[in-house]
Design a protein around this motif. Structure first.
Motif, PDB file in Angstrom:
ATOM      1  N   LEU A 189       0.893  -1.056   0.028  1.00  0.00           N
ATOM      2  CA  LEU A 189       0.084  -0.141  -0.044  1.00  0.00           C
ATOM      3  C   LEU A 189       0.755   1.300  -0.162  1.00  0.00           C
ATOM      4  O   LEU A 189       0.383   2.298  -0.412  1.00  0.00           O
ATOM      5  N   GLY A 190       2.200   1.260   0.394  1.00  0.00           N
ATOM      6  CA  GLY A 190       2.924   2.370   0.775  1.00  0.00           C
ATOM      7  C   GLY A 190       3.960   2.116   1.751  1.00  0.00           C
ATOM      8  O   GLY A 190       4.047   0.955   2.443  1.00  0.00           O
ATOM      9  N   PRO A 191       4.733   3.123   2.219  1.00  0.00           N
ATOM     10  CA  PRO A 191       5.634   3.045   3.345  1.00  0.00           C
ATOM     11  C   PRO A 191       4.857   2.630   4.496  1.00  0.00           C
ATOM     12  O   PRO A 191       3.661   3.168   4.949  1.00  0.00           O
ATOM     13  N   SER A 192       5.419   1.522   5.380  1.00  0.00           N
ATOM     14  CA  SER A 192       4.744   1.325   6.667  1.00  0.00           C
ATOM     15  C   SER A 192       5.874   1.262   7.821  1.00  0.00           C
ATOM     16  O   SER A 192       7.221   1.069   7.444  1.00  0.00           O
ATOM     17  N   LYS A 193       5.554   1.396   8.988  1.00  0.00           N
ATOM     18  CA  LYS A 193       6.403   1.158  10.094  1.00  0.00           C
ATOM     19  C   LYS A 193       5.494   0.619  11.075  1.00  0.00           C
ATOM     20  O   LYS A 193       4.320   0.574  11.269  1.00  0.00           O
ATOM     21  N   PRO A 194       6.382   0.254  12.112  1.00  0.00           N
ATOM     22  CA  PRO A 194       5.437  -0.310  13.444  1.00  0.00           C
ATOM     23  C   PRO A 194       4.929   0.759  14.050  1.00  0.00           C
ATOM     24  O   PRO A 194       5.291   1.805  14.167  1.00  0.00           O
ATOM     25  N   ILE A 195       3.944   0.234  15.104  1.00  0.00           N
ATOM     26  CA  ILE A 195       3.119   1.255  15.913  1.00  0.00           C
ATOM     27  C   ILE A 195       4.266   1.659  16.779  1.00  0.00           C
ATOM     28  O   ILE A 195       5.126   1.086  17.003  1.00  0.00           O
ATOM     29  N   ARG A 196       3.823   2.842  17.503  1.00  0.00           N
ATOM     30  CA  ARG A 196       4.657   3.296  18.414  1.00  0.00           C
ATOM     31  C   ARG A 196       4.775   2.729  19.885  1.00  0.00           C
ATOM     32  O   ARG A 196       5.309   3.145  20.931  1.00  0.00           O
ATOM     33  N   PHE A 197       3.931   1.612  20.199  1.00  0.00           N
ATOM     34  CA  PHE A 197       3.508   0.829  21.060  1.00  0.00           C
ATOM     35  C   PHE A 197       2.823   2.019  22.339  1.00  0.00           C
ATOM     36  O   PHE A 197       3.380   1.935  23.623  1.00  0.00           O
ATOM     37  N   CYS A 198       2.219   2.963  21.791  1.00  0.00           N
ATOM     38  CA  CYS A 198       1.390   3.856  22.668  1.00  0.00           C
ATOM     39  C   CYS A 198       0.234   4.259  21.807  1.00  0.00           C
ATOM     40  O   CYS A 198       0.463   5.096  20.800  1.00  0.00           O
ATOM     41  N   ALA A 199      -0.868   3.471  22.068  1.00  0.00           N
ATOM     42  CA  ALA A 199      -2.206   3.895  21.245  1.00  0.00           C
ATOM     43  C   ALA A 199      -2.341   5.529  21.243  1.00  0.00           C
ATOM     44  O   ALA A 199      -3.021   5.966  20.112  1.00  0.00           O
ATOM     45  N   ALA A 200      -2.064   6.215  22.281  1.00  0.00           N
ATOM     46  CA  ALA A 200      -2.267   7.551  22.261  1.00  0.00           C
ATOM     47  C   ALA A 200      -1.791   8.303  21.101  1.00  0.00           C
ATOM     48  O   ALA A 200      -2.580   9.077  20.339  1.00  0.00           O
ATOM     49  N   TRP A 201      -0.451   7.930  21.037  1.00  0.00           N
ATOM     50  CA  TRP A 201       0.421   8.620  19.885  1.00  0.00           C
ATOM     51  C   TRP A 201       0.002   8.146  18.506  1.00  0.00           C
ATOM     52  O   TRP A 201       0.052   8.860  17.626  1.00  0.00           O
ATOM     53  N   ASP A 202      -0.198   6.840  18.498  1.00  0.00           N
ATOM     54  CA  ASP A 202      -0.621   6.219  16.959  1.00  0.00           C
ATOM     55  C   ASP A 202      -2.081   6.947  16.711  1.00  0.00           C
ATOM     56  O   ASP A 202      -1.924   7.198  15.502  1.00  0.00           O
ATOM     57  N   TYR A 203      -2.979   7.138  17.464  1.00  0.00           N
ATOM     58  CA  TYR A 203      -4.260   7.786  16.977  1.00  0.00           C
ATOM     59  C   TYR A 203      -3.823   9.445  16.700  1.00  0.00           C
ATOM     60  O   TYR A 203      -4.482   9.792  15.873  1.00  0.00           O
ATOM     61  N   LEU A 204      -2.979   9.769  17.434  1.00  0.00           N
ATOM     62  CA  LEU A 204      -2.676  11.117  17.175  1.00  0.00           C
ATOM     63  C   LEU A 204      -2.116  11.331  16.004  1.00  0.00           C
ATOM     64  O   LEU A 204      -2.161  12.247  14.951  1.00  0.00           O
TER      65      LEU A 204
END
Length: 274
Positions: A189-204
């Motif tokens: 789909l395009g460039p991807s990366k792992p989540i930050r292991f902090c949903a608060a920041w991933d949703y931000l």
């Protein structure tokens, strides 16, 4: 809906944010980058950390929320000691859900990527939510049908600028299938990366356009009820990968995909997270 229709007001929202800020100022920030070894423990595994800051902040937030709206509080740390509390999220009536330090591993490591999260759930659906980012002094909140707000300003997330190359954040740690297959699908789909292991920041990240989508494969309510509502009220789709409604009390292994509605179905059709 079991809560009175006038429960969620601007005054309540400000009071919740004040309670969160008071707890983090008293118990979290003084320990940031100053934790002693005896203040850090494990819960379900060596990877699953808890600190004195998590537990002390949750106690303060719990008491403050009960003073504002006197319904049960389902806190992450309280649930670690009494798993039956989780059943309240899927039941009738209203409950608060609290994650006092989301991204505890990041907090322990001394990075800024941690947050404090609260949601108010009524009859199984999130009706209001709040996230603070103590290390950077930001906050986001939302109420169902009212809108989402970031640092006091109404928030609307536009469509991705380049739909042909979508930037994603992928959670694979709890993916029940082949993690390599999941990452390969994301890269298509395009460039991807792992989540930050902090949903608060991933949703931000996704609501502010830093990423175009975020996909999680485990959905504990304190991790996802707050951010999912903020994203939905900002115009994004946050739903189970099969297209069904995300409910905080549902199967924590069912996953959740958040993206702009213009690209959500295409992403869901590619990622093997069902």
């Amino acid at each position: 809906m079991s809560l009175p229709s006038d429960t969620i007001t601007p005054q309540l929202s400000q009071a919740v944010l004040a309670a969160m800020n008071a707890a983090t100022e008293a118990e979290v920030m003084p320990r940031w980058r100053a934790l002693e070894d005896h203040e850090i423990r494990t819960k379900s595994s060596e990877w699953d950390l808890v600190t004195d800051a998590d537990e002390a902040a949750e106690r303060l937030i719990t008491a403050a929320l009960r003073d504002l709206v006197d319904v049960p509080v389902v806190g992450e740390e309280a649930t670690a000691k009494d798993a039956t509390l989780l059943e309240l999220v899927d039941g009738a009536g209203a409950v608060w859900v609290v994650d006092p330090v989301d991204g505890t591993r990041n907090f322990v490591a001394g990075t800024e990527a941690f947050g404090c999260m609260v949601a108010l759930i009524d009859d199984g659906r999130t009706v209001a939510s709040w996230i603070t980012y103590p290390a950077v002094g930001r906050e986001a909140h939302a109420a169902r049908g009212v809108g989402a707000f970031l640092d006091g300003e109404r928030l609307t997330t536009p469509a991705p600028t380049d739909p042909a190359s979508l930037r994603g954040a992928i959670a694979s740690k709890f993916h029940p299938g082949d993690a390599d297959e999941l990452h390969a699908a994301a890269e298509s789909l395009g460039p991807s990366k792992p989540i930050r292991f902090c949903a608060a920041w991933d949703y931000l990240d996704v609501v502010t356009g830093v990423t175009d989508y975020v996909a999680f494969t485990r959905t504990l309510p304190w991790d996802h009820a707050p951010g999912a509502l903020i994203c939905q009220e900002a115009g994004l789709t946050a739903a189970r990968p099969d297209g069904s409604e995300y409910l905080p009390g549902g199967d924590v292994r069912a996953g959740i995909l958040t993206a702009h509605p213009s690209v959500w179905e295409r992403i869901a059709g590619v990622l093997p997270v069902r």
